[in-house]
Design a protein around this motif. Structure first.
Motif, mmCIF file in Angstrom:
data_model
loop_
_atom_site.group_PDB
_atom_site.id
_atom_site.type_symbol
_atom_site.label_atom_id
_atom_site.label_comp_id
_atom_site.label_asym_id
_atom_site.label_seq_id
_atom_site.Cartn_x
_atom_site.Cartn_y
_atom_site.Cartn_z
ATOM 1 N N PHE A 81 0.820 -1.220 0.000
ATOM 2 C CA PHE A 81 0.000 0.000 0.000
ATOM 3 C C PHE A 81 0.856 1.273 0.000
ATOM 4 O O PHE A 81 0.463 2.288 0.582
ATOM 5 C CB PHE A 81 -0.971 0.034 1.204
ATOM 6 N N GLY A 132 -4.400 -10.976 9.615
ATOM 7 C CA GLY A 132 -5.322 -11.693 8.724
ATOM 8 C C GLY A 132 -4.963 -13.169 8.813
ATOM 9 O O GLY A 132 -4.197 -13.581 9.703
ATOM 10 N N PHE A 133 -5.470 -13.979 7.902
ATOM 11 C CA PHE A 133 -5.172 -15.414 7.971
ATOM 12 C C PHE A 133 -3.688 -15.693 7.821
ATOM 13 O O PHE A 133 -3.141 -16.562 8.483
ATOM 14 C CB PHE A 133 -5.964 -16.182 6.914
ATOM 15 N N THR A 134 -3.012 -14.934 6.929
ATOM 16 C CA THR A 134 -1.582 -15.189 6.728
ATOM 17 C C THR A 134 -0.810 -14.889 8.009
ATOM 18 O O THR A 134 0.015 -15.698 8.452
ATOM 19 C CB THR A 134 -1.036 -14.330 5.565
ATOM 20 N N GLU A 137 -1.665 -17.541 10.755
ATOM 21 C CA GLU A 137 -1.084 -18.868 10.494
ATOM 22 C C GLU A 137 0.435 -18.832 10.654
ATOM 23 O O GLU A 137 1.037 -19.796 11.129
ATOM 24 C CB GLU A 137 -1.481 -19.363 9.100
ATOM 25 N N GLU A 166 -1.803 -5.075 14.188
ATOM 26 C CA GLU A 166 -2.977 -5.099 13.313
ATOM 27 C C GLU A 166 -3.690 -3.740 13.360
ATOM 28 O O GLU A 166 -3.962 -3.208 14.434
ATOM 29 C CB GLU A 166 -3.922 -6.229 13.777
ATOM 30 N N ILE A 200 0.355 0.282 11.013
ATOM 31 C CA ILE A 200 1.790 0.439 10.709
ATOM 32 C C ILE A 200 1.871 1.534 9.652
ATOM 33 O O ILE A 200 1.197 1.447 8.614
ATOM 34 C CB ILE A 200 2.380 -0.871 10.150
ATOM 35 N N TRP A 226 6.095 -8.474 6.789
ATOM 36 C CA TRP A 226 4.832 -7.856 6.358
ATOM 37 C C TRP A 226 3.909 -8.967 5.877
ATOM 38 O O TRP A 226 4.203 -9.660 4.906
ATOM 39 C CB TRP A 226 5.134 -6.859 5.226
ATOM 40 N N ALA A 228 0.409 -8.256 5.663
ATOM 41 C CA ALA A 228 -0.831 -7.478 5.802
ATOM 42 C C ALA A 228 -1.454 -7.074 4.474
ATOM 43 O O ALA A 228 -2.245 -6.143 4.435
ATOM 44 C CB ALA A 228 -0.567 -6.246 6.671
ATOM 45 N N PRO A 283 -13.285 -13.068 -1.410
ATOM 46 C CA PRO A 283 -11.871 -13.112 -0.993
ATOM 47 C C PRO A 283 -11.115 -14.131 -1.849
ATOM 48 O O PRO A 283 -11.665 -15.169 -2.212
ATOM 49 C CB PRO A 283 -11.935 -13.573 0.457
ATOM 50 N N THR A 284 -9.867 -13.808 -2.152
ATOM 51 C CA THR A 284 -9.072 -14.719 -2.982
ATOM 52 C C THR A 284 -8.525 -15.839 -2.103
ATOM 53 O O THR A 284 -7.650 -15.620 -1.270
ATOM 54 C CB THR A 284 -7.891 -13.966 -3.614
ATOM 55 N N THR A 285 -9.061 -17.007 -2.275
ATOM 56 C CA THR A 285 -8.618 -18.155 -1.468
ATOM 57 C C THR A 285 -8.275 -19.321 -2.393
ATOM 58 O O THR A 285 -8.659 -19.341 -3.561
ATOM 59 C CB THR A 285 -9.736 -18.621 -0.520
ATOM 60 N N VAL A 320 -10.571 -22.966 7.293
ATOM 61 C CA VAL A 320 -9.833 -23.451 8.462
ATOM 62 C C VAL A 320 -8.528 -22.673 8.560
ATOM 63 O O VAL A 320 -7.828 -22.498 7.569
ATOM 64 C CB VAL A 320 -9.543 -24.971 8.378
ATOM 65 N N LYS A 346 -7.423 -29.264 8.411
ATOM 66 C CA LYS A 346 -6.493 -28.477 7.589
ATOM 67 C C LYS A 346 -5.546 -29.401 6.820
ATOM 68 O O LYS A 346 -5.276 -29.193 5.634
ATOM 69 C CB LYS A 346 -5.703 -27.511 8.494
HETATM 70 P P1 NAD Z 1 -5.733 -9.946 4.421
HETATM 71 O O1 NAD Z 1 -5.885 -8.761 3.559
HETATM 72 O O2 NAD Z 1 -6.869 -10.879 4.554
HETATM 73 O O3 NAD Z 1 -5.322 -9.484 5.918
HETATM 74 C C1 NAD Z 1 -4.391 -8.469 6.126
HETATM 75 C C2 NAD Z 1 -4.534 -7.890 7.530
HETATM 76 O O4 NAD Z 1 -3.572 -6.855 7.662
HETATM 77 C C3 NAD Z 1 -5.903 -7.262 7.794
HETATM 78 O O5 NAD Z 1 -6.378 -7.704 9.037
HETATM 79 C C4 NAD Z 1 -5.606 -5.765 7.783
HETATM 80 O O6 NAD Z 1 -6.442 -5.030 8.648
HETATM 81 C C5 NAD Z 1 -4.163 -5.711 8.245
HETATM 82 N N1 NAD Z 1 -3.453 -4.508 7.788
HETATM 83 C C6 NAD Z 1 -3.491 -3.937 6.553
HETATM 84 N N2 NAD Z 1 -2.724 -2.817 6.525
HETATM 85 C C7 NAD Z 1 -2.184 -2.697 7.762
HETATM 86 C C8 NAD Z 1 -1.304 -1.753 8.347
HETATM 87 N N3 NAD Z 1 -0.823 -0.704 7.677
HETATM 88 N N4 NAD Z 1 -0.949 -1.932 9.639
HETATM 89 C C9 NAD Z 1 -1.396 -2.982 10.349
HETATM 90 N N5 NAD Z 1 -2.235 -3.905 9.837
HETATM 91 C C10 NAD Z 1 -2.624 -3.765 8.558
HETATM 92 O O7 NAD Z 1 -4.403 -10.696 3.866
HETATM 93 P P2 NAD Z 1 -3.923 -12.195 4.114
HETATM 94 O O8 NAD Z 1 -4.054 -12.572 5.539
HETATM 95 O O9 NAD Z 1 -2.587 -12.277 3.479
HETATM 96 O O10 NAD Z 1 -4.940 -13.064 3.269
HETATM 97 C C11 NAD Z 1 -5.042 -12.887 1.859
HETATM 98 C C12 NAD Z 1 -6.140 -13.789 1.297
HETATM 99 O O11 NAD Z 1 -5.748 -15.158 1.427
HETATM 100 C C13 NAD Z 1 -7.455 -13.635 2.050
HETATM 101 O O12 NAD Z 1 -8.509 -13.741 1.143
HETATM 102 C C14 NAD Z 1 -7.446 -14.806 2.997
HETATM 103 O O13 NAD Z 1 -8.755 -15.223 3.327
HETATM 104 C C15 NAD Z 1 -6.690 -15.857 2.206
HETATM 105 N N6 NAD Z 1 -5.986 -16.774 3.116
HETATM 106 C C16 NAD Z 1 -6.701 -17.842 3.607
HETATM 107 C C17 NAD Z 1 -6.102 -18.714 4.483
HETATM 108 C C18 NAD Z 1 -6.931 -19.871 5.020
HETATM 109 O O14 NAD Z 1 -8.030 -20.085 4.544
HETATM 110 N N7 NAD Z 1 -6.440 -20.614 5.988
HETATM 111 C C19 NAD Z 1 -4.769 -18.539 4.872
HETATM 112 C C20 NAD Z 1 -4.048 -17.446 4.364
HETATM 113 C C21 NAD Z 1 -4.682 -16.558 3.495
#
Ligand code: NAD
Length: 370
Positions: A81, A132-134, A137, A166, A200, A226, A228, A283-285, A320, A346
């Motif tokens: 961003f 987020g999920f990443t 996990e 976050e 951040i 990173w 996020a 959401p891209t999953t 999951v 999972k």
């Molecule tokens: P995301 O966009 O879902 O989450 C990013 C997180 O970072 C959000 O909570 C957001 O509020 C936070 N964030 C953004 N800018 C920030 C900042 N400047 N400072 C602090 N926090 C900030 O990204 P992701 O977690 O990488 O996931 C990407 C996609 O992949 C999603 O659709 C997710 O559902 C999917 N995913 C799914 C799984 C699973 O199903 N187990 C696992 C990993 C990812």
């Protein structure tokens, strides 16, 4: 013809494990040729550099290819961003190589701490941006890896500091409060500190700069990750109109407006769902991408046979989120699960994905049950 940058395919849904070092990077990948019927598919190892939608060509590092039908599945990249210093000073979980580098770096910092006389506490500090999920996990894997590293390098574990930052006031908004509490309790019990509602705003050689009560504050660490934000491939903007963060809105049959011979699937596609003002991209999953892949294979066949294409309908089976290899949370077929059940689910999902691509061979070799 299948064109791919690498000879291997890596499971991008396993990158958090390769990043933490809980899974060897080699165990997250397999040779693409081993899962292809090469009497039917020409596999070219080359990087796509440009898509010319009107000329119907794809430029690559190994020459230009003509197409009758094109399926774009270029995957995701990290999205920072435009935050100052984020690209230069923070690790990104983007591909198998960036993931490998994180695991190596963390181990190097622990080894450096163990072997130096003037101990730098920042060597044992890890900052994770995004819950987020990443992010979650990854924290789950770190919670498993850190005790191993401490044992290996004879480090007092209470000196290790893992902080997740976050921006949003609530994490994992798609989960119930019970599940979010489970996640937070699990990770806090293993030493993770959460800073919620804390955006951040920059990264530098010391760590993250965050905003607290409108004031900037420096968080210190020698490992800064990173996690996020993600976007589709940058090639998307260079090749198509109306692309936002590497994603293009696709029609109900996963083709793009004005181009009946181009499908876009996976992290580069935006499948719209909902009605009116609530219409948003799904959401891209991995689950969505796999369903799109199967749909598109069938659609290409129909196109070649001059048959009508079907409408893509996403079947959401649930989500999951792992917390290391023995725990997790999730919603499966509408039912909430936690603990060992979620971890088992999972592993089943991950192994099923391998099986669907490479059959029993790959599932046995790389699957998560052996
Ligand atoms: P995301 O966009 O879902 O989450 C990013 C997180 O970072 C959000 O909570 C957001 O509020 C936070 N964030 C953004 N800018 C920030 C900042 N400047 N400072 C602090 N926090 C900030 O990204 P992701 O977690 O990488 O996931 C990407 C996609 O992949 C999603 O659709 C997710 O559902 C999917 N995913 C799914 C799984 C699973 O199903 N187990 C696992 C990993 C990812």
């Amino acid at each position: 013809t299948l064109i791919n940058k690498n000879e291997y395919h890596y499971e991008s849904t396993w990158l958090h494990e390769a990043s933490a070092g809980t899974r060897e990077y080699q165990d997250c990948l397999y040779p693409i040729a081993s899962v292809l019927n090469q009497s039917k598919v020409d596999f070219v190892t080359a990087e796509v550099t440009k898509i010319n939608k009107d000329e119907k060509t794809v430029e690559t590092t190994k020459g230009t290819f003509n197409f009758d039908i094109l399926v774009v599945a270029l995957g995701f990249e990290s999205e920072t961003f435009g935050i100052t210093g984020m690209k230069e000073h923070a690790f990104q979980i983007e591909n198998i190589n960036t993931a490998r580098r994180i695991a190596t770096h963390i181990e190097e910092r622990f080894a450096h701490y163990a072997n130096s006389t003037d101990k730098d506490d920042k060597d044992l500090a890890i900052l994770v941006g995004g819950a987020g999920f990443t992010g979650i996990e990854l924290l789950g894997e770190l919670a498993e890896r850190i005790p191993e590293l401490c044992k290996e390098y004879n480090i007092d574990q209470s000196k290790v500091k893992v902080t997740c930052v976050e921006a949003a006031p609530k994490m994992l908004p798609m989960f119930s409060e019970t599940l979010v509490k489970y996640v937070v309790d699990y990770l806090e019990a293993r030493g993770v500190e959460f800073k919620i509602a804390t955006p951040i705003v920059a990264a530098n050689e010391n760590g993250f700069v965050v905003k607290v009560d409108e004031k900037e504050e420096q968080l210190y660490a020698n490992t800064v990750i990173w996690a996020a934000g993600v976007r589709g491939s940058k090639l998307m903007e260079e090749s198509f109109d109306g692309v936002k963060r590497g994603r293009i809105v696709v029609r109900e049959d996963l083709r793009i407006d004005g181009y009946d011979d181009i499908f876009v699937i996976g992290d580069c596609s935006a499948v719209m769902a909902g009605e009116g003002d609530n219409k948003r991209p799904l959401p891209t999953t991995a689950q969505l991408a796999m369903q799109q892949g199967e749909f598109t294979a069938d659609a290409v066949k129909r196109l070649l046979n001059n048959e009508k294409l079907a409408t893509f309908e996403y079947d959401d089976k649930g989500t999951v989120c792992s917390l290391g290899s023995h725990d997790g949370v999730g919603v499966v077929f509408g039912k909430e699960i936690t603990g060992k059940k979620a971890a088992f689910m999972k592993k089943l999902i991950d192994t099923r994905a391998l099986f669907k691509i490479g059959g029993t061979g790959v599932a046995f070799k790389k699957g998560k049950f052996l």
